[in-house]
Design a protein around this motif. Structure first.
Motif, PDB file in Angstrom:
ATOM      1  N   GLY A  53      -0.504  -2.007 -13.469  1.00 43.41           N
ATOM      2  CA  GLY A  53      -1.723  -2.213 -12.694  1.00 43.41           C
ATOM      3  C   GLY A  53      -1.641  -3.303 -11.653  1.00 43.41           C
ATOM      4  N   TRP A  54      -0.432  -3.823 -11.397  1.00 47.38           N
ATOM      5  CA  TRP A  54      -0.283  -4.807 -10.337  1.00 47.38           C
ATOM      6  C   TRP A  54      -0.323  -4.105  -8.986  1.00 47.38           C
ATOM      7  N   LYS A  55      -0.788  -4.791  -7.987  1.00 48.57           N
ATOM      8  CA  LYS A  55      -0.728  -4.270  -6.622  1.00 48.57           C
ATOM      9  C   LYS A  55       0.544  -4.788  -5.953  1.00 48.57           C
ATOM     10  N   VAL A  56       1.377  -3.873  -5.492  1.00 53.03           N
ATOM     11  CA  VAL A  56       2.604  -4.253  -4.795  1.00 53.03           C
ATOM     12  C   VAL A  56       2.271  -4.384  -3.314  1.00 53.03           C
ATOM     13  N   GLN A  57       2.248  -5.625  -2.842  1.00 52.12           N
ATOM     14  CA  GLN A  57       1.839  -5.888  -1.468  1.00 52.12           C
ATOM     15  C   GLN A  57       2.961  -5.625  -0.461  1.00 52.12           C
ATOM     16  N   GLU A  58       4.187  -5.992  -0.832  1.00 51.16           N
ATOM     17  CA  GLU A  58       5.286  -5.861   0.129  1.00 51.16           C
ATOM     18  C   GLU A  58       6.622  -5.779  -0.598  1.00 51.16           C
ATOM     19  N   ILE A  59       7.528  -5.018  -0.028  1.00 50.51           N
ATOM     20  CA  ILE A  59       8.917  -4.977  -0.479  1.00 50.51           C
ATOM     21  C   ILE A  59       9.773  -5.480   0.662  1.00 50.51           C
ATOM     22  N   LYS A  60      10.423  -6.635   0.440  1.00 54.03           N
ATOM     23  CA  LYS A  60      11.269  -7.247   1.462  1.00 54.03           C
ATOM     24  C   LYS A  60      12.739  -7.033   1.119  1.00 54.03           C
ATOM     25  N   LEU A  61      13.510  -6.558   2.077  1.00 53.16           N
ATOM     26  CA  LEU A  61      14.950  -6.441   1.903  1.00 53.16           C
ATOM     27  C   LEU A  61      15.596  -7.677   2.499  1.00 53.16           C
ATOM     28  N   LEU A  62      16.280  -8.441   1.644  1.00 56.61           N
ATOM     29  CA  LEU A  62      16.858  -9.726   2.013  1.00 56.61           C
ATOM     30  C   LEU A  62      18.382  -9.641   2.026  1.00 56.61           C
ATOM     31  N   PRO A  63      19.075 -10.666   2.508  1.00 55.91           N
ATOM     32  CA  PRO A  63      20.544 -10.623   2.570  1.00 55.91           C
ATOM     33  C   PRO A  63      21.207 -10.409   1.215  1.00 55.91           C
ATOM     34  N   PHE A  64      20.582 -10.909   0.140  1.00 53.30           N
ATOM     35  CA  PHE A  64      21.200 -10.807  -1.181  1.00 53.30           C
ATOM     36  C   PHE A  64      20.635  -9.654  -1.993  1.00 53.30           C
ATOM     37  N   GLY A  65      19.672  -8.947  -1.469  1.00 55.05           N
ATOM     38  CA  GLY A  65      19.021  -7.880  -2.216  1.00 55.05           C
ATOM     39  C   GLY A  65      17.627  -7.659  -1.684  1.00 55.05           C
ATOM     40  N   GLY A  66      16.630  -7.922  -2.508  1.00 52.42           N
ATOM     41  CA  GLY A  66      15.266  -7.725  -2.044  1.00 52.42           C
ATOM     42  C   GLY A  66      14.280  -8.437  -2.947  1.00 52.42           C
ATOM     43  N   VAL A  67      13.011  -8.399  -2.549  1.00 52.87           N
ATOM     44  CA  VAL A  67      11.931  -9.012  -3.321  1.00 52.87           C
ATOM     45  C   VAL A  67      10.715  -8.105  -3.239  1.00 52.87           C
ATOM     46  N   ALA A  68      10.118  -7.807  -4.393  1.00 50.37           N
ATOM     47  CA  ALA A  68       8.864  -7.074  -4.437  1.00 50.37           C
ATOM     48  C   ALA A  68       7.737  -8.088  -4.605  1.00 50.37           C
ATOM     49  N   VAL A  69       6.892  -8.211  -3.605  1.00 48.13           N
ATOM     50  CA  VAL A  69       5.794  -9.184  -3.613  1.00 48.13           C
ATOM     51  C   VAL A  69       4.559  -8.522  -4.217  1.00 48.13           C
ATOM     52  N   THR A  70       4.028  -9.118  -5.299  1.00 53.07           N
ATOM     53  CA  THR A  70       2.869  -8.553  -5.984  1.00 53.07           C
ATOM     54  C   THR A  70       1.696  -9.527  -5.941  1.00 53.07           C
ATOM     55  N   ASP A  71       0.553  -9.070  -6.443  1.00 54.85           N
ATOM     56  CA  ASP A  71      -0.666  -9.887  -6.406  1.00 54.85           C
ATOM     57  C   ASP A  71      -1.001 -10.499  -7.763  1.00 54.85           C
ATOM     58  N   GLU A  72      -0.043 -10.482  -8.723  1.00 57.83           N
ATOM     59  CA  GLU A  72      -0.398 -10.944 -10.074  1.00 57.83           C
ATOM     60  C   GLU A  72      -0.716 -12.432 -10.117  1.00 57.83           C
ATOM     61  N   GLY A  73      -0.116 -13.242  -9.233  1.00 57.25           N
ATOM     62  CA  GLY A  73      -0.510 -14.639  -9.071  1.00 57.25           C
ATOM     63  C   GLY A  73      -0.496 -15.477 -10.331  1.00 57.25           C
ATOM     64  N   GLY A  74       0.449 -15.207 -11.227  1.00 59.84           N
ATOM     65  CA  GLY A  74       0.529 -15.999 -12.449  1.00 59.84           C
ATOM     66  C   GLY A  74      -0.421 -15.562 -13.536  1.00 59.84           C
ATOM     67  N   SER A  75      -1.030 -14.390 -13.387  1.00 57.16           N
ATOM     68  CA  SER A  75      -2.005 -13.936 -14.374  1.00 57.16           C
ATOM     69  C   SER A  75      -1.442 -12.897 -15.336  1.00 57.16           C
ATOM     70  N   ALA A  76      -0.269 -12.363 -15.048  1.00 57.23           N
ATOM     71  CA  ALA A  76       0.297 -11.297 -15.882  1.00 57.23           C
ATOM     72  C   ALA A  76       0.898 -11.868 -17.157  1.00 57.23           C
ATOM     73  N   PRO A  77       0.810 -11.134 -18.268  1.00 58.97           N
ATOM     74  CA  PRO A  77       1.449 -11.574 -19.518  1.00 58.97           C
ATOM     75  C   PRO A  77       2.961 -11.692 -19.346  1.00 58.97           C
ATOM     76  N   CYS A  78       3.553 -12.517 -20.187  1.00 62.82           N
ATOM     77  CA  CYS A  78       4.990 -12.777 -20.103  1.00 62.82           C
ATOM     78  C   CYS A  78       5.812 -11.503 -20.237  1.00 62.82           C
ATOM     79  N   HIS A  79       5.444 -10.637 -21.194  1.00 67.97           N
ATOM     80  CA  HIS A  79       6.245  -9.434 -21.417  1.00 67.97           C
ATOM     81  C   HIS A  79       6.210  -8.498 -20.215  1.00 67.97           C
ATOM     82  N   GLU A  80       5.081  -8.461 -19.506  1.00 67.13           N
ATOM     83  CA  GLU A  80       5.000  -7.629 -18.304  1.00 67.13           C
ATOM     84  C   GLU A  80       5.911  -8.177 -17.213  1.00 67.13           C
ATOM     85  N   GLU A  81       5.904  -9.491 -17.039  1.00 64.48           N
ATOM     86  CA  GLU A  81       6.773 -10.103 -16.036  1.00 64.48           C
ATOM     87  C   GLU A  81       8.239  -9.799 -16.302  1.00 64.48           C
ATOM     88  N   ILE A  82       8.644  -9.883 -17.566  1.00 68.56           N
ATOM     89  CA  ILE A  82      10.040  -9.652 -17.915  1.00 68.56           C
ATOM     90  C   ILE A  82      10.415  -8.186 -17.687  1.00 68.56           C
TER      91      ILE A  82
END
Length: 284
Positions: A53-82
């Motif tokens: 149920g997270w909102k994926v705001q942006e997917i950035k392709l970087l020199p070493f790979g990429g980053v998926a930017v989400t809106d969870e802002g530190g609110s998601a449970p630990c197991h979901e983050e992992i």
């Protein structure tokens, strides 16, 4: 930048430079393949985040790979983050399995299969380093938040990430001691990571405010779920900012306020402190 179903897709300028360099060196197919592997890796993160149920705001392709930017802002449970962090390397494992399958069926040559497998292994292992914003760094941050306050988690994970980034830069420059060519790609990645983590470290106060904006909603949710309160004991002179920095991400808190003689003078639910925190924040 391309936008699809509310998610933006962007490519970092350094990644574009690497792709242009591949044109000059005649490694276009290899670079396109690497681009596809990184994209599938990041789509794995995005798919797992969407399931939770997270909102994926942006997917950035970087020199070493990429980053998926989400809106969870530190609110998601630990197991979901992992799980979200591991979803990327899992895609690499699936691609490795598919590559071996295509080779056994005779569709791929041994040389191409070896390149494809090595590329996936390299991207998966590199992303498991304990450096933010890599997957390993996100896992370390999630685990750290189980044992220490979220504010301290942000500080220490930032410091760990910068330390590893400096080690990466040092390793890339080590060949200079032996008068050999440096590891240029690793040096560029290390510089990029140290800059990104230094920027994030300086922005810890703003990232903590973002965490606090979700705190009131999560507090009410945990109360309804019957979560056992985790006590925080403070003196009556303790500043409000110092108290909320003791909040742990996965806990619900009751704050016990003691006077100079060690007697409890008040027991406050954390919502009271969250409200006061933002009231003072708005005044400032």
């Amino acid at each position: 930048m391309i936008k699809w179903r509310g998610t933006s897709f962007s490519v970092h300028p350094l990644f574009i430079m690497i792709m242009l360099a591949s044109l000059l060196t005649g490694h276009v197919i290899e670079m396109i393949t690497l681009f596809g592997i990184v994209l599938i890796h990041e789509l794995g993160h995005a798919a797992a985040a969407t399931i939770f149920g997270w909102k994926v705001q942006e997917i950035k392709l970087l020199p070493f790979g990429g980053v998926a930017v989400t809106d969870e802002g530190g609110s998601a449970p630990c197991h979901e983050e992992i799980i979200v962090a591991l979803a990327g390397p899992v895609q690499n494992l699936l691609m490795i399995g598919a590559a071996y399958g295509l080779h056994m069926l005779g569709f791929w040559s041994e040389a191409w299969t070896e390149y494809f497998v090595q590329a996936n292994v390299m991207i998966a292992l590199f992303n498991m380093l304990p450096v933010l914003p890599l997957d390993g760094g996100r896992i370390v941050q999630a685990l750290c938040s189980l044992f220490v306050s979220y504010h301290r988690t942000l500080l220490w994970c930032g410091r760990i990430s910068m330390a590893f980034s400096l080690f990466m830069i040092g390793f890339a420059l080590m060949p200079l001691y032996y008068r050999e060519p440096i590891h240029l790609n690793l040096l560029v990645i290390g510089i990029f990571l140290i800059y990104a983590n230094w920027t994030d470290y300086r922005n810890v106060p703003y990232r903590f405010v973002r965490f606090m904006t979700n705190r009131d909603r999560l507090s009410l949710l945990r109360m309804k779920q019957g979560t056992i309160a985790y006590p925080i004991v403070v003196g009556s002179e303790q500043p409000l900012g110092g108290v909320v920095r003791l909040f742990m991400k996965s806990k619900y808190h009751l704050i016990y306020v003691l006077n100079d003689r060690g007697k409890i003078v008040a027991v406050l639910p954390e919502q009271r402190l969250v409200d006061s925190y933002f009231a003072n924040f708005m005044v400032k």
